[in-house]
Write a protein that holds these residues in place. Structure first.
Motif, mmCIF file in Angstrom:
data_model
loop_
_atom_site.group_PDB
_atom_site.id
_atom_site.type_symbol
_atom_site.label_atom_id
_atom_site.label_comp_id
_atom_site.label_asym_id
_atom_site.label_seq_id
_atom_site.Cartn_x
_atom_site.Cartn_y
_atom_site.Cartn_z
ATOM 1 N N ALA A 68 10.987 -8.859 -47.094
ATOM 2 C CA ALA A 68 11.971 -9.883 -47.479
ATOM 3 C C ALA A 68 12.495 -9.613 -48.882
ATOM 4 C CB ALA A 68 11.359 -11.278 -47.385
ATOM 5 N N SER A 96 7.456 -18.648 -52.482
ATOM 6 C CA SER A 96 8.905 -18.568 -52.299
ATOM 7 C C SER A 96 9.435 -17.351 -53.047
ATOM 8 C CB SER A 96 9.609 -19.846 -52.756
ATOM 9 O OG SER A 96 9.491 -20.026 -54.136
ATOM 10 N N VAL A 125 15.137 -11.261 -42.592
ATOM 11 C CA VAL A 125 14.520 -12.255 -43.483
ATOM 12 C C VAL A 125 14.264 -13.557 -42.729
ATOM 13 C CG1 VAL A 125 14.805 -13.616 -45.588
ATOM 14 C CG2 VAL A 125 15.486 -11.212 -45.562
ATOM 15 N N CYS A 129 10.367 -15.223 -42.564
ATOM 16 C CA CYS A 129 9.955 -16.357 -43.384
ATOM 17 C C CYS A 129 9.896 -17.651 -42.566
ATOM 18 C CB CYS A 129 10.875 -16.520 -44.591
ATOM 19 S SG CYS A 129 12.535 -17.095 -44.208
ATOM 20 N N LEU A 132 14.531 -20.529 -44.779
ATOM 21 C CA LEU A 132 15.500 -19.802 -45.596
ATOM 22 C C LEU A 132 16.610 -20.761 -45.987
ATOM 23 C CD1 LEU A 132 16.403 -16.926 -46.642
ATOM 24 C CD2 LEU A 132 17.922 -16.905 -44.657
ATOM 25 N N ALA A 145 13.667 -17.656 -49.689
ATOM 26 C CA ALA A 145 12.848 -17.507 -48.479
ATOM 27 C C ALA A 145 11.472 -18.053 -48.800
ATOM 28 C CB ALA A 145 12.753 -16.028 -48.075
#
Length: 151
Positions: A68, A96, A125, A129, A132, A145
């Motif tokens: 990511a 995060s 991504v 995650c 987002l 993310a």
């Protein structure tokens, strides 16, 4: 390098959630090697989160977070017109990854299509995650993310 960090409190107040987090941030200018430097920052951040905050990383958390970081920093490098900021924030429950850049154009989230050439970064991504978000901010945009950790 512009890196900041706070440490875990030795004696947290019982019953109330801590507002303390581990924080690391660095500004990149798009020079060759920036993506590797961003990944190195994330790797150091995760090591500190595990050793100092006793965070439990799932089997794929490290590789998911590193990918990511690579995708978000690559997008900032490719589409913004100036320096960009990578910010990592976490505690024993969540991490995060936030990237600020100078472009106000929000990312395009395409439907999965293995035949499409390019445009898979945000798709990746989103798949990695737990949450987002992308929003315009006074300096351009912020993409965050979020990853929930094992407890």
């Amino acid at each position: 390098m512009n890196e900041q960090a706070t440490s875990r409190p030795d004696d947290p107040v019982q019953g109330s959630p801590s507002t303390e987090v581990l924080l690391a941030a660095e500004v990149f200018d798009g020079e060759p090697g920036c993506i590797a430097q961003a990944r190195a920052l994330a790797d150091r951040f995760l090591a500190r989160l595990v050793s100092e905050w006793l965070a439990v990383l799932g089997e794929h958390t490290r590789s998911d977070l590193m990918l990511a970081v690579s995708e978000l920093v690559t997008n900032a490098d490719r589409y913004s017109h100036g320096p960009y900021l990578l910010e990592l924030e976490g505690d024993a429950r969540r991490i995060s990854v936030t990237v600020y850049d100078s472009s106000t154009a929000l990312p395009v989230l395409y439907s999965p299509d293995p035949a499409r050439l390019g445009g898979h970064g945000m798709e990746i991504v989103v798949a990695l995650c737990d949450r987002l978000t992308a929003e315009r901010v006074p300096v351009g945009k912020r993409i965050r993310a979020e990853f929930m950790l094992s407890t």
